[in-house]
Design an enzyme around this catalytic site. Structure first.
Site: not given
Length: 373
Positions: A9, A66, A155, A216, A357
């Site tokens: 990942n 990923r 996501h 962000r 994940e």
């Protein structure tokens, strides 16, 4: 023999890895500070070489990678061949900070493990079920098509795992459950999931849109960009850096860690108090909007670093939604682990679920290669 799957990942400055024997984690870790002075490896290729050199990979069934952006082309995980590798490279303009890192990991793994299937699992794939009205921006359609401008969402592996885990937690059929999933970490996004299908999500063409995040801005009037260009004389790259790396909690308070924001808020700091209010108000608005889109909501689930660990954020983000059947029980909210935190008998279950994940990537990788039967 139990199948063995390695998950890689890659983020912008780190690579997480996890080695599974079936459902059991045999090894895991993170190589961090990639490319930083006096930090870790010089680049992502070096990080993956380091990881593969330290692991016992005898009997490895597959490697799951990923990949942040799959564009319009990739709606499911795929075996990586030369054509897929090239196609991921063509998508770099849509994810310039992430896809190159993902490609570097795939390239090294293919070189060092030539006989092991490599599987790309895309962050955007879960959101390919968005309806056309949900992914279309209201701009000139020819321009949008020419430059691949649309909502992609991100996501995806987290929202897929969390929505499925929510169904298990509630002992409800996944294909009938309507869930609002709130992934609140340094990056943050909301997702409306109807029967296992993403029907709305807050991140857009890039991860910049939507909720307030660590660095962000989230949702912003596009005129801000024009104004900064014309009035402040900022370049496009400078504005990009401002909105992606110097906004959000960092821009409002000087720190991007919600724990520090909460500590300052408790001490009466005005900037932290405002940042907390802005952060939670944005979440509240998305929950209300997604409730309207779904028509019925069975669960609202918090996940990721802030979502899993901040009782204050969870309570404030859902405050005032009692008329929608959404409420948080203070005692349950103060607990830990995967759990229901709404009052007994509540119309809508409010849950906390730890995201995983890497486990979701391993599951999807097995599905592609047929590992484990």
């Amino acid at each position: 023999m139990t199948d063995r799957v390695l998950v890689l990942n890659s983020g912008s400055s780190s690579v997480k890895y996890r080695l599974y024997d079936g459902e059991t984690v045999r090894d895991s870790g993170t190589v961090e500070r990639i490319g930083e002075p006096d930090g870790g490896p010089a680049d992502h290729a070096g990080a993956v070489r380091e990881i593969l050199g330290r692991l016992d990979l005898a009997g490895l069934t597959a490697v799951g990678h990923r990949v942040v952006h799959g564009g319009r082309r990739f709606s499911t995980p795929v075996l990586v061949d030369d054509a897929v590798f090239a196609a991921i490279g063509e998508l770099v303009p849509l994810a310039p900070l992430h896809n190159p890192a993902n490609l570097a990991g795939i390239e090294v793994a293919r070189e060092l493990l030539p006989d092991v299937p490599q599987v790309a699992v895309f962050d955007t794939a879960f959101h390919h079920t968005l309806p056309e009205a949900g992914y279309t921006y209201a701009i000139d359609r020819d321009t949008a098509r020419r430059y691949d401008i649309r909502r992609y969402g991100f996501h995806g592996t987290s929202h897929a795992y969390v929505s499925r885990r929510t169904a298990e937690l509630l002992d409800r059929p996944y294909d009938r459950l309507r869930t609002i999933s709130l992934h609140l970490g340094n990056g943050a996004s909301a997702c409306a999931v109807d029967g296992g299908r993403s029907v709305a999500t807050s991140m857009g063409m890039s991860p910049l849109e939507g909720l307030v995040m660590g660095t962000r801005s989230g949702d912003l009037d596009p005129t801000v960009v024009f104004h900064l260009r014309r009035e402040a004389g900022m370049t496009v790259d400078e504005i990009d850096d401002l909105l992606n790396h110097r906004s959000g909690l960092l821009g409002l308070t000087g720190v991007n860690d919600m724990r520090e924001v909460l500590a300052r808020r408790a001490d009466g700091d005005a900037a932290a108090t405002l940042a907390f209010a802005v952060y939670c108000r944005r979440i509240t608005g998305y929950v209300g909007a997604y409730y309207a889109l779904l028509g019925r909501v069975d669960a609202v689930t918090f996940t990721a670093g802030v979502g899993e660990h901040s009782a204050e954020v969870r309570a404030a983000a859902l405050a005032g939604l009692d008329r929608l059947g959404i409420a948080v029980d203070p005692d349950r909210n103060a607990g830990s682990g995967d759990r229901v935190i709404s009052p007994a008998g509540a119309e809508v279950a409010v849950c906390v679920v730890g995201t995983d994940e890497e486990r979701e990537i391993a599951r999807e990788t097995r599905a592609v290669v047929g590992a484990g039967g």
